[in-house]
Scaffold this motif. Structure first.
Motif, mmCIF file in Angstrom:
data_model
loop_
_atom_site.group_PDB
_atom_site.id
_atom_site.type_symbol
_atom_site.label_atom_id
_atom_site.label_comp_id
_atom_site.label_asym_id
_atom_site.label_seq_id
_atom_site.Cartn_x
_atom_site.Cartn_y
_atom_site.Cartn_z
ATOM 1 N N ILE A 371 0.618 -1.270 -0.045
ATOM 2 C CA ILE A 371 0.058 0.083 -0.035
ATOM 3 C C ILE A 371 0.850 1.181 -0.087
ATOM 4 N N THR A 372 0.541 2.005 -0.813
ATOM 5 C CA THR A 372 1.318 3.218 -0.892
ATOM 6 C C THR A 372 0.281 4.481 -0.771
ATOM 7 N N ILE A 373 0.505 5.373 0.530
ATOM 8 C CA ILE A 373 -0.376 6.364 0.985
ATOM 9 C C ILE A 373 0.446 7.718 0.469
ATOM 10 N N SER A 374 -0.127 8.422 -0.538
ATOM 11 C CA SER A 374 0.419 9.569 -1.082
ATOM 12 C C SER A 374 -0.314 10.816 -0.463
ATOM 13 N N ILE A 375 0.346 11.764 -0.005
ATOM 14 C CA ILE A 375 -0.059 13.002 0.718
ATOM 15 C C ILE A 375 0.485 14.109 -0.130
ATOM 16 N N ASN A 376 -0.157 14.984 -0.723
ATOM 17 C CA ASN A 376 0.363 16.322 -1.585
ATOM 18 C C ASN A 376 -0.309 17.406 -0.755
ATOM 19 N N LEU A 377 0.837 18.090 -0.190
ATOM 20 C CA LEU A 377 0.419 19.325 0.624
ATOM 21 C C LEU A 377 0.220 20.351 -0.187
ATOM 22 N N ASN A 378 0.627 20.388 -1.216
ATOM 23 C CA ASN A 378 0.480 21.562 -2.333
ATOM 24 C C ASN A 378 0.713 22.979 -1.738
ATOM 25 N N THR A 379 1.812 22.948 -0.894
ATOM 26 C CA THR A 379 2.486 24.374 -0.336
ATOM 27 C C THR A 379 3.845 24.674 -0.868
ATOM 28 N N GLY A 380 4.555 23.622 -1.644
ATOM 29 C CA GLY A 380 5.938 23.743 -1.916
ATOM 30 C C GLY A 380 6.199 22.683 -2.544
ATOM 31 N N ALA A 381 7.744 22.365 -2.698
ATOM 32 C CA ALA A 381 8.335 21.652 -3.703
ATOM 33 C C ALA A 381 9.259 20.572 -3.025
ATOM 34 N N SER A 382 9.068 20.401 -1.708
ATOM 35 C CA SER A 382 10.000 19.500 -0.892
ATOM 36 C C SER A 382 9.164 18.138 -0.751
ATOM 37 N N CYS A 383 9.805 16.902 -0.476
ATOM 38 C CA CYS A 383 9.039 15.603 -0.289
ATOM 39 C C CYS A 383 9.956 14.744 0.508
ATOM 40 N N PHE A 384 9.200 13.709 1.203
ATOM 41 C CA PHE A 384 10.018 12.650 1.837
ATOM 42 C C PHE A 384 9.094 11.376 1.769
ATOM 43 N N ASN A 385 9.921 10.166 2.215
ATOM 44 C CA ASN A 385 9.067 9.100 1.878
ATOM 45 C C ASN A 385 9.583 8.043 3.268
ATOM 46 N N VAL A 386 8.691 7.343 3.613
ATOM 47 C CA VAL A 386 8.955 6.467 4.998
ATOM 48 C C VAL A 386 8.244 5.171 4.506
ATOM 49 N N TRP A 387 8.791 4.074 4.899
ATOM 50 C CA TRP A 387 8.398 2.677 4.751
ATOM 51 C C TRP A 387 8.046 2.202 6.203
ATOM 52 N N THR A 388 6.865 1.811 6.370
ATOM 53 C CA THR A 388 6.311 1.256 7.485
ATOM 54 C C THR A 388 5.478 -0.174 7.412
ATOM 55 N N SER A 389 4.906 -0.554 8.498
ATOM 56 C CA SER A 389 4.251 -1.703 8.434
ATOM 57 C C SER A 389 2.543 -1.498 9.018
ATOM 58 N N ASP A 390 1.807 -2.553 9.029
ATOM 59 C CA ASP A 390 0.704 -2.343 10.061
ATOM 60 C C ASP A 390 0.663 -3.052 11.376
ATOM 61 N N LEU A 391 -0.239 -2.669 12.056
ATOM 62 C CA LEU A 391 0.042 -3.385 13.446
ATOM 63 C C LEU A 391 -1.128 -4.375 13.853
ATOM 64 N N SER A 392 -0.597 -5.655 14.121
ATOM 65 C CA SER A 392 -1.522 -6.843 14.099
ATOM 66 C C SER A 392 -1.622 -7.309 15.476
ATOM 67 N N HIS A 393 -2.505 -8.368 15.686
ATOM 68 C CA HIS A 393 -2.679 -9.128 16.874
ATOM 69 C C HIS A 393 -1.320 -9.685 17.149
ATOM 70 N N ASP A 394 -0.586 -10.337 16.274
ATOM 71 C CA ASP A 394 0.662 -10.991 16.339
ATOM 72 C C ASP A 394 1.725 -10.257 17.000
ATOM 73 N N TYR A 395 1.889 -8.789 16.466
ATOM 74 C CA TYR A 395 2.668 -7.962 17.121
ATOM 75 C C TYR A 395 2.808 -7.987 18.512
#
Length: 404
Positions: A371-395
């Motif tokens: 899953i890729t969540i893309s968020i455009n703030l539409n206020t400038g030209a900077s960007c940053f990406n992070v990789w993460t996981s969900d949170l399950s019962h098994d965690y």
């Protein structure tokens, strides 16, 4: 099971490096838990360490030794972190270095110790020292796959990669392994990782290349927002490639690109094998006034338990993403300008529900493993990406049962 991650089937030897992996019985029986890596004379070594203020004894000793002498060996044990163990822990870390040094006929400060596992318990030094004695005569160049398994704790699969590039018509090899599954959040480091190359690179360039590649890889991952007490990333260059000394901008750029590929693979493998993870999630924030603004917002979303549990449930509850975004401390955030997409499906346009969005479309993308969540703030030209996981019962189960 990890998310679309298989264990490596081949890891290439690197000229000037030998390894041995043994089941020393430091915490668990009949399980590889001690890895010794030796580096040829003249190897240059750079490293980054955890910034957790409660750092473990081996981190303290490794930092000291790295500053004092040419590194010739790395000793890694799993099952016990040797953290919050006081003077005894420091003494044990030193003793392990002395044992390796004696066996290899080098100096103790040429050995870097690393530990991972349970915090607050003394090391089983009898088992560790016996393991060192067993490992030294078994050193070999082709033991990378065993080493990748030997450094694991709650990982479900070993993690490793080899890349070969050509510089000046000659092969340059980079091989790396990593471990990590929980207690993962940036501020370097959040795991253990060991990367070696036969390239000949000046010490200053090696340190700069490692720092830059770390910022684009291991410092962009998080499972649970917890930075470990122990962990480190080591980059060693033996200089044994036939390509010669890398010094030109073109040569260093070629190596930098390959190094980043290796580190991104090792870092994202940790997320794919996050404790109890069922989803691999990329969070992209763009259109910000400053990169730091984008970074802050990305982690606000990645660290939200409500967002992570919705992802686990495959629930298209985009209100949780808006909640996490709205609580951000970023002053330049203007909610009325924000656009949000999930795997290309528009959720929010200009701060309001997208007219094209349907619950069925949302459900379809939230059910996907990647899953890729893309968020455009539409206020400038900077960007940053992070990789993460969900949170399950098994965690919860894994961490509730970890010390038992």
């Amino acid at each position: 099971m990890p998310v679309n991650l298989s264990p490596p089937t081949t890891l290439l030897p690197v000229n000037g490096v030998e390894l041995a992996t043994v089941a020393a019985g430091i915490r668990y029986q009949e399980r590889d838990d001690l890895v010794l890596i030796t580096l040829c004379e003249g190897t240059r070594v750079a490293a980054v360490f955890t910034q957790n203020k409660c750092c473990a004894a081996p981190v303290i000793v490794a930092k000291q030794h790295l500053a004092q002498a040419e590194t010739r060996a790395l000793l890694i044990n799993s099952g016990n972190a040797n953290a919050v163990t006081g003077e005894q822990g420091l003494s044990d870390a030193m003793l392990s270095c002395e044992r390796v040094a004696s066996s290899l006929e080098i100096k103790a400060n040429q050995v870097l110790p690393f530990s991972t596992g349970v915090i607050g318990e003394p090391l089983n030094m009898a088992a560790l020292l016996s393991g060192v004695d067993y490992a030294v005569p078994r050193l070999a160049a082709d033991e990378w796959l065993s080493a990748a398994s030997g450094i694991m704790t709650t990982d479900t699969v070993p993690k490793g990669i080899s890349v070969v590039i050509q510089i000046n018509g000659q092969d340059v090899t980079i091989t790396g392994i990593s471990k990590g599954s929980g207690m993962i959040c940036p501020n370097m480091a959040t795991m253990l990782a060991y990367v070696v190359t036969d390239a000949d690179i000046a010490q200053g360039d090696l340190e700069s290349l490692l720092s830059a590649a770390t910022q684009k890889s291991f410092n962009r991952i998080t499972v649970d927002s917890d930075t470990s007490t122990n962990d480190a990333l080591v980059l060693a260059a033996t200089g044994r490639s036939a390509t010669g000394h890398l010094s030109s901008e073109e040569e260093l750029d070629s190596f930098s690109s390959a190094l980043e590929e290796v580190l991104v693979h090792l870092a994202t493998a940790i997320i794919r094998d996050g404790e109890g993870a069922t989803k691999f999630v990329s969070i992209e924030v763009l259109g910000g006034l400053k990169e730091e603004d984008c970074r802050t917002i990305a982690y606000d979303i990645a660290h939200s338990p409500l967002v992570k549990t919705a992802l686990y449930a495959s629930d298209p509850n985009w209100g949780r993403i808006l909640m996490a975004l709205g609580k951000s401390s970023v002053d330049s955030l203007e909610m009325a300008k924000v656009d949000i997409f999930i795997n290309g499906v528009a959720l929010i346009e200009h701060g309001q529900p997208a007219s094209s969005y349907s619950e069925e479309a949302g459900q379809a993308v939230f059910q996907q493993e990647e899953i890729t969540i893309s968020i455009n703030l539409n206020t400038g030209a900077s960007c940053f990406n992070v990789w993460t996981s969900d949170l399950s019962h098994d965690y919860v189960s894994i961490n509730a049962d970890y010390r038992s």
